[in-house]
Design an enzyme around this catalytic site. Structure first.
Site, PDB file in Angstrom:
ATOM      1  N   CYS A 268       0.742  -1.039  -0.100  1.00  0.00           N
ATOM      2  CA  CYS A 268      -0.013   0.076   0.080  1.00  0.00           C
ATOM      3  C   CYS A 268       0.988   1.426   0.041  1.00  0.00           C
ATOM      4  O   CYS A 268       1.373   1.578   1.113  1.00  0.00           O
ATOM      5  CB  CYS A 268      -0.920   0.034   1.145  1.00  0.00           C
ATOM      6  SG  CYS A 268      -2.194   1.417   1.041  1.00  0.00           S
ATOM      7  N   LEU A 269       1.148   1.940  -1.303  1.00  0.00           N
ATOM      8  CA  LEU A 269       1.857   2.697  -1.329  1.00  0.00           C
ATOM      9  C   LEU A 269       1.253   3.863  -2.472  1.00  0.00           C
ATOM     10  O   LEU A 269       0.909   3.366  -3.218  1.00  0.00           O
ATOM     11  CB  LEU A 269       3.375   2.546  -1.977  1.00  0.00           C
ATOM     12  CG  LEU A 269       4.512   3.763  -2.078  1.00  0.00           C
ATOM     13  CD1 LEU A 269       4.787   4.384  -0.622  1.00  0.00           C
ATOM     14  CD2 LEU A 269       5.754   3.159  -2.749  1.00  0.00           C
TER      15      LEU A 269
END
Lengths: 184, 465
Positions: free
Chosen positions: A113-114
């Protein structure tokens, strides 16, 4: 515009012949060109390394290993796979974490999750910015955007326990029901 | 040529364009029955016809895509009198296509779109010859695309447009003074629709902006943050993407998801429903699941018809010169009221795909190392630490060290050999350029010509009319 078709056949043939040498070369995509430029301009800290498992003829698929020199993940080695599509940089590279890691923002399947890999990707960003983004996840894991819910909760409620869990996972061991292979 | 006169009803609208002179016609336009031979059903090529008409009759147009737009385009071009058409599409007909891809019938489901589309149009329009290609566009030789005078695009992806644009611009050659050579120009007419919106554009490589010149105008795709999907889904699409992007891999491990596999789609739908129930979110349906996963925007038949008509008209104008072509990008919005507008995009003069690049003449003996050194001295480049790429092959990479090492053996080889001993071709070079006393990252296209190489040594031999 009909002038396009007014050229004599002979000249047309000539142009084709002259062109044939070039045309036999496999077509490159403009995305590939931009990617090559990105790669030649990488400016990585010594804790990050890039490798090309398919050799020099396939730069669209590569791996980046990150070895944080600080924080919870100090001295671990984490390998990410990058898949870059021909539509790059219109589309972000697809990045997965190959190393199983106990991390609030990386799940056990390696999803990351970036924000810049998804909702905040812009074509002005490049491979270098993505690698720095990944690096940042290890120095500043973020319990606000959890992908591994349990890890995020522990980080939020009990940072000491989180630190212990990370150590246990990195040296090869169980955290709860999940086994993590050694990555130090 | 009185016998060329077709019954008025059939070609009345074309007659207005092709039989009359006008203020907006191109400089090479000759109104009259000769041009009309293009639209006539005559199969005899009379010796009394001028070169002009014979050329029109032998004109070949490629339609890329036989979907919603492609079906319309084929029909429109055939009815406009184009006699030699080819159509390429890699897909097979699905039942959901039938509401708008009107060339297909229920019994055609499962058959290649290109083949059925060609057959149906040939059944209905006499005199037209359509060759279908059931193939991926990338699987055709580049020379295949050189057989056509015009390429009309009815595509639904940026990737495919970018590919065809690259191929068509690849045929473009420039003279020594950077003017495009007319005989190497491969015009494209590109249509696209999304629901009630659409566009039509004319791309004349070397003259009007190519697809790559303006690619930055595309809005970025909407993507949800993974953590939102995993933790705080708020709508039906979030639930579907959770099942598609996260749950699938959790359950199926390495098995990759295939959106064209109904079982896979059903699985994602079922999981999305469970997730939606868990969070009390309404609205997950099977068709929404397909829409979200495949990124489908509902196609509207009338939008396709309007955009296709614009594209067919532009194709006719390019061929006949009966009017000025669209300059150069038309947008159509039929969602709320109706709005259309034509915008003139400008070329990117440094475009890596359609731009002239910088002409460099070399001896066949020049090594890659020598070439790289020359780039540093070249007054228009002043490029230091250059990496070199030729087509798909990278010839040299300055960095990172692992790649530099792999390419190092090339440095002592001659560039002529590395480029496959062609007399001339395009290479791309990138590195640090000195501009206004400042160092900048730079990526430049070069036209490399080898002096004294085999084939046509003199650049001028192919020019002139």
């Amino acid at each position: 515009m009909i002038g396009l078709f007014k050229v004599k056949e002979k000249q047309r043939e000539q142009a084709q012949n002259a062109n044939r040498g070039g045309a036999s070369v496999k077509k490159q995509s403009a995305g590939e060109l931009r990617l090559h430029k990105d790669i030649s301009e990488l400016n990585l800290p010594s804790s990050c390394a890039i490798s090309f498992p398919n050799g020099k003829d396939d730069l669209m698929n590569f791996e980046v290993s990150i070895k944080p020199d600080d924080g919870y993940y100090h001295n671990g080695t984490f390998v990410f796979t990058f898949q870059v599509s021909p539509v790059y940089p219109h589309e972000a590279p697809k990045v997965k974490c190959k190393t199983k890691v106990y991390h609030p923002n990386i799940d056990l399947e390696g999803n990351v999750c970036l924000n810049i890999l998804r909702e905040d990707w812009k074509p002005v960003l490049n491979i270098n910015t993505v690698i720095y983004g990944l690096f940042h996840l290890f120095t500043e894991p973020n319990s606000e955007d959890p992908l591994n819910h349990e890890a995020a909760q522990v980080l939020r409620d009990n940072p000491k326990l989180f630190e212990t869990n990370v150590r246990r996972a990195m040296t090869g061991g169980y955290v709860g029901q999940t086994f993590f292979p050694r990555c130090i | 040529m009185a016998d060329l006169e077709a019954p008025q009803s059939k070609s009345r609208d074309l007659d207005k364009l092709l039989l009359r002179a006008g203020n907006l016609v191109g400089p090479d336009f000759y109104p009259g029955t000769e041009v009309k031979a293009l639209i006539s059903q005559l199969s005899i090529v009379s010796s009394s016809f001028s070169d002009f008409v014979i050329r029109l009759l032998s004109l070949r147009v490629l339609v890329v895509g036989a979907g919603g737009l492609g079906c319309e385009l084929l029909k429109d071009l055939a009815l406009s009198g184009f006699r030699n058409l080819d159509v390429i599409d890699m897909d097979r007909i699905e039942v959901t296509n039938l509401n708008r891809q009107f060339l297909f019938r229920l019994e055609d489901v499962g058959k290649p779109k290109a083949e059925i589309a060609a057959k149906r149009v040939m059944e209905r329009v006499s005199g037209v010859e359509i060759v279908p290609h059931f193939s991926r566009i990338e699987d055709k030789e580049l020379e295949f695309y050189n057989n056509f005078n015009i390429i009309a695009l009815g595509l639904d992806s940026i990737e495919a447009r970018r590919y065809i644009n690259g191929v068509a611009c690849g045929f473009l050659e420039y003279d020594e003074d950077d003017t495009p050579r007319r005989e190497t120009i491969k015009p494209m007419v590109d249509g696209g629709t999304e629901g009630f919106k659409g566009h039509a554009r004319v791309i004349v490589p070397g003259v009007t902006p190519c697809f790559e010149c303006t690619i930055w105008l595309f809005p970025p795709q909407v993507k949800f943050p993974l953590c939102t999907l995993a933790e705080t889904p708020r709508n039906a699409a979030h639930c579907i993407e959770y099942a598609h992007l996260i749950k699938w891999h959790e359950v199926h491990g390495g098995k990759s998801f295939d959106p064209d596999e109904p079982e896979h789609m059903k699985w994602v739908y079922d999981e999305a429903v469970k997730r939606a129930e868990l969070f009390g979110i309404p609205g997950v349906t099977y068709s929404l699941t397909q829409g979200v996963v495949k990124n489908i925007i509902p196609a509207i038949a009338s939008t396709n018809a309007i955009i296709s008509a614009a594209c067919a008209l532009e194709t006719l104008k390019i061929v006949s010169g009966c009017s000025k072509t669209l300059a150069n990008y038309l947008t159509y919005n039929g969602g709320e009221g109706l709005h259309t507008k034509v915008t003139e995009f400008v070329r990117d003069k440094d475009c890596l795909v359609c731009g002239p690049g910088i002409l460099i003449e070399l001896d066949t003996s020049v090594t890659l190392q020598k070439f790289i050194d020359m780039l540093e001295e070249h007054p228009k480049l002043l490029l230091s630490k250059a990496s070199v790429k030729h087509g798909k092959d990278s010839l040299y990479m300055q960095a990172p060290p692992v790649l530099e090492e792999m390419h190092r053996p090339n440095l002592s080889k001659s560039l002529y050999d590395l480029m496959g001993r062609v007399q001339k071709d395009t290479v791309h070079v990138f590195g640090t350029a000195l501009k206004n006393e400042e160092k900048q990252s730079s990526l430049t296209k070069l036209r490399v010509v080898f002096k004294g190489a085999d084939g046509v040594a003199d650049m001028d031999t192919a020019i002139g009319a």
